[in-house]
Design a protein around this motif. Structure first.
Motif, PDB file in Angstrom:
ATOM      1  N   GLU A 269     -19.800   3.995 -18.955  1.00 35.02           N
ATOM      2  CA  GLU A 269     -19.805   5.319 -18.331  1.00 35.02           C
ATOM      3  C   GLU A 269     -21.185   5.967 -18.378  1.00 35.02           C
ATOM      4  O   GLU A 269     -21.489   6.869 -17.583  1.00 35.02           O
ATOM      5  CB  GLU A 269     -18.774   6.235 -19.001  1.00 35.02           C
ATOM      6  N   HIS A 270     -22.050   5.494 -19.292  1.00 37.06           N
ATOM      7  CA  HIS A 270     -23.405   6.048 -19.414  1.00 37.06           C
ATOM      8  C   HIS A 270     -24.492   5.007 -19.138  1.00 37.06           C
ATOM      9  O   HIS A 270     -25.670   5.339 -19.201  1.00 37.06           O
ATOM     10  CB  HIS A 270     -23.614   6.608 -20.811  1.00 37.06           C
ATOM     11  N   SER A 271     -24.091   3.789 -18.836  1.00 37.12           N
ATOM     12  CA  SER A 271     -25.045   2.686 -18.732  1.00 37.12           C
ATOM     13  C   SER A 271     -25.763   2.709 -17.380  1.00 37.12           C
ATOM     14  O   SER A 271     -25.249   2.232 -16.374  1.00 37.12           O
ATOM     15  CB  SER A 271     -24.323   1.346 -18.927  1.00 37.12           C
ATOM     16  N   LYS A 272     -26.978   3.274 -17.387  1.00 39.93           N
ATOM     17  CA  LYS A 272     -27.795   3.344 -16.180  1.00 39.93           C
ATOM     18  C   LYS A 272     -29.241   3.029 -16.535  1.00 39.93           C
ATOM     19  O   LYS A 272     -29.695   3.300 -17.649  1.00 39.93           O
ATOM     20  CB  LYS A 272     -27.728   4.733 -15.544  1.00 39.93           C
ATOM     21  N   PHE A 273     -29.942   2.471 -15.560  1.00 33.51           N
ATOM     22  CA  PHE A 273     -31.377   2.256 -15.710  1.00 33.51           C
ATOM     23  C   PHE A 273     -32.053   2.623 -14.403  1.00 33.51           C
ATOM     24  O   PHE A 273     -31.673   2.137 -13.345  1.00 33.51           O
ATOM     25  CB  PHE A 273     -31.683   0.805 -16.087  1.00 33.51           C
ATOM     26  N   LEU A 274     -33.039   3.515 -14.490  1.00 36.70           N
ATOM     27  CA  LEU A 274     -33.725   4.048 -13.311  1.00 36.70           C
ATOM     28  C   LEU A 274     -32.728   4.614 -12.310  1.00 36.70           C
ATOM     29  O   LEU A 274     -32.892   4.481 -11.093  1.00 36.70           O
ATOM     30  CB  LEU A 274     -34.592   2.965 -12.654  1.00 36.70           C
ATOM     31  N   GLY A 275     -31.670   5.229 -12.828  1.00 32.94           N
ATOM     32  CA  GLY A 275     -30.668   5.876 -11.988  1.00 32.94           C
ATOM     33  C   GLY A 275     -29.614   4.956 -11.434  1.00 32.94           C
ATOM     34  O   GLY A 275     -28.671   5.420 -10.772  1.00 32.94           O
ATOM     35  N   ASN A 276     -29.696   3.651 -11.687  1.00 30.83           N
ATOM     36  CA  ASN A 276     -28.742   2.691 -11.150  1.00 30.83           C
ATOM     37  C   ASN A 276     -27.774   2.227 -12.231  1.00 30.83           C
ATOM     38  O   ASN A 276     -28.207   1.873 -13.340  1.00 30.83           O
ATOM     39  CB  ASN A 276     -29.479   1.470 -10.588  1.00 30.83           C
ATOM     40  N   PRO A 277     -26.454   2.237 -11.950  1.00 33.18           N
ATOM     41  CA  PRO A 277     -25.482   1.756 -12.942  1.00 33.18           C
ATOM     42  C   PRO A 277     -25.741   0.296 -13.309  1.00 33.18           C
ATOM     43  O   PRO A 277     -26.062  -0.531 -12.456  1.00 33.18           O
ATOM     44  CB  PRO A 277     -24.134   1.912 -12.219  1.00 33.18           C
ATOM     45  N   VAL A 278     -25.633  -0.011 -14.582  1.00 36.97           N
ATOM     46  CA  VAL A 278     -25.751  -1.380 -15.088  1.00 36.97           C
ATOM     47  C   VAL A 278     -24.436  -1.720 -15.773  1.00 36.97           C
ATOM     48  O   VAL A 278     -24.101  -1.142 -16.813  1.00 36.97           O
ATOM     49  CB  VAL A 278     -26.922  -1.526 -16.076  1.00 36.97           C
ATOM     50  N   GLU A 279     -23.684  -2.618 -15.189  1.00 34.52           N
ATOM     51  CA  GLU A 279     -22.388  -2.978 -15.764  1.00 34.52           C
ATOM     52  C   GLU A 279     -22.584  -3.896 -16.965  1.00 34.52           C
ATOM     53  O   GLU A 279     -23.192  -4.966 -16.849  1.00 34.52           O
ATOM     54  CB  GLU A 279     -21.513  -3.678 -14.733  1.00 34.52           C
ATOM     55  N   LYS A 280     -22.080  -3.471 -18.104  1.00 33.73           N
ATOM     56  CA  LYS A 280     -22.056  -4.323 -19.284  1.00 33.73           C
ATOM     57  C   LYS A 280     -20.698  -5.003 -19.364  1.00 33.73           C
ATOM     58  O   LYS A 280     -19.673  -4.352 -19.491  1.00 33.73           O
ATOM     59  CB  LYS A 280     -22.295  -3.500 -20.553  1.00 33.73           C
ATOM     60  N   THR A 281     -20.703  -6.318 -19.251  1.00 28.40           N
ATOM     61  CA  THR A 281     -19.474  -7.072 -19.471  1.00 28.40           C
ATOM     62  C   THR A 281     -19.453  -7.499 -20.942  1.00 28.40           C
ATOM     63  O   THR A 281     -20.068  -6.857 -21.783  1.00 28.40           O
ATOM     64  CB  THR A 281     -19.420  -8.273 -18.520  1.00 28.40           C
ATOM     65  N   ARG A 282     -18.737  -8.538 -21.258  1.00 31.22           N
ATOM     66  CA  ARG A 282     -18.788  -9.033 -22.635  1.00 31.22           C
ATOM     67  C   ARG A 282     -20.227  -9.421 -22.974  1.00 31.22           C
ATOM     68  O   ARG A 282     -20.898 -10.100 -22.199  1.00 31.22           O
ATOM     69  CB  ARG A 282     -17.864 -10.238 -22.788  1.00 31.22           C
ATOM     70  N   ARG A 283     -20.694  -8.970 -24.128  1.00 36.26           N
ATOM     71  CA  ARG A 283     -22.086  -9.205 -24.533  1.00 36.26           C
ATOM     72  C   ARG A 283     -22.113  -9.730 -25.960  1.00 36.26           C
ATOM     73  O   ARG A 283     -21.517  -9.149 -26.852  1.00 36.26           O
ATOM     74  CB  ARG A 283     -22.901  -7.912 -24.445  1.00 36.26           C
ATOM     75  N   ILE A 284     -22.813 -10.844 -26.151  1.00 38.65           N
ATOM     76  CA  ILE A 284     -23.001 -11.404 -27.490  1.00 38.65           C
ATOM     77  C   ILE A 284     -24.475 -11.283 -27.858  1.00 38.65           C
ATOM     78  O   ILE A 284     -25.354 -11.633 -27.071  1.00 38.65           O
ATOM     79  CB  ILE A 284     -22.559 -12.877 -27.555  1.00 38.65           C
ATOM     80  N   SER A 285     -24.735 -10.773 -29.055  1.00 39.51           N
ATOM     81  CA  SER A 285     -26.099 -10.687 -29.561  1.00 39.51           C
ATOM     82  C   SER A 285     -26.268 -11.658 -30.722  1.00 39.51           C
ATOM     83  O   SER A 285     -25.432 -11.705 -31.626  1.00 39.51           O
ATOM     84  CB  SER A 285     -26.411  -9.276 -30.059  1.00 39.51           C
TER      85      SER A 285
END
Length: 246
Positions: A223-239
């Motif tokens: 809901e807050h994931s944006k970069f340079l005004g463009n939404p960035v969808e985070k799916t499953r993420r492993i670090s």
């Protein structure tokens, strides 16, 4: 509309970022600065918070994932972390790796650390709706550098300036030392300065010194994931997270 990794705008952003990084030999093109930064603080931040795009190849991402997935898939995602810093996650630590993946971790050590890394590597699996809240990792449990490889998904990491004094306590004085693994100060954006960082899939981030101590860090929910005004969808993420000793 949420734009996925393969969405047109994000592909364009990533292409521009890669060109800029290749030309400038730094990762500031993957960083969006907000607020009024004191020049000295921004210089230190750019030196101590780095992103290496395409640190691993698709084949290397696959071999890392194939090694850890059999174990991770047996764990349940948790939404009540003991220190309330992470929601929608499962995690483990791993010491022994297949030889090819051990070579990848040696590359992390060479690029990110001036010396040895802690023997146990932290694996943090974040669900698509999972979030990592603003926090500062305790100096009691890890040293001046934290570095992570991002698998499976892009994401946006936010670092917000906070009061550094309480997170750099003298470990020789246990009476004043916080024993919790993570401190969670309020990440206040108003009348403050902060940075959003685009972490592409297969990239390596390196957070050290002032970036590690003077800023909270978090992974933004969709809901807050944006970069340079463009939404960035985070799916499953492993670090795959490496640290050095305190």
């Amino acid at each position: 509309m949420v734009i996925s990794y393969r969405g047109t705008l994000i592909r364009q952003i990533l292409r521009r970022c890669h060109r800029a990084v290749a030309a400038n030999k730094n990762s500031t093109s993957l960083t969006c600065f907000h607020g009024v930064w004191p020049p000295s603080e921004r210089r230190d931040f750019e030196q101590h918070m780095r992103i290496v795009p395409d640190f691993i190849s698709e084949a290397e991402e696959k071999q890392l994932h194939e090694e850890i997935e059999p174990y991770m898939s047996r764990l349940r995602y948790e939404f009540d972390h003991w220190d309330d810093a992470i929601h929608g996650f499962r995690e483990t630590e791993r010491k022994k790796w297949y030889p090819k993946n051990r070579e990848l971790l040696e590359r992390v050590r060479q690029v990110a650390f001036n010396g040895e890394i802690m023997p146990y590597v932290h694996i943090l699996d974040l669900a698509p709706d999972g979030v990592i809240k603003p926090h500062v990792d305790s100096t009691r449990y890890c040293g001046n550098t934290i570095s992570g490889i991002s698998l499976l998904s892009d994401s946006v990491m936010r670092l917000v300036r906070t009061d550094a004094e309480k997170y750099q306590q003298n470990s020789s004085n246990p009476s004043t030392e916080d024993t919790s693994y993570r401190q969670q100060p309020k990440a206040l954006l108003e009348n403050n300065f902060y940075a959003d960082l685009f972490l592409p899939r297969r990239s390596l981030y390196i957070m050290s010194h002032t970036a590690r101590y003077n800023f909270t860090h978090e992974i933004l929910g969709n809901e807050h994931s944006k970069f340079l005004g463009n939404p960035v969808e985070k799916t499953r993420r492993i670090s795959i997270i490496c640290r050095n000793d305190p």
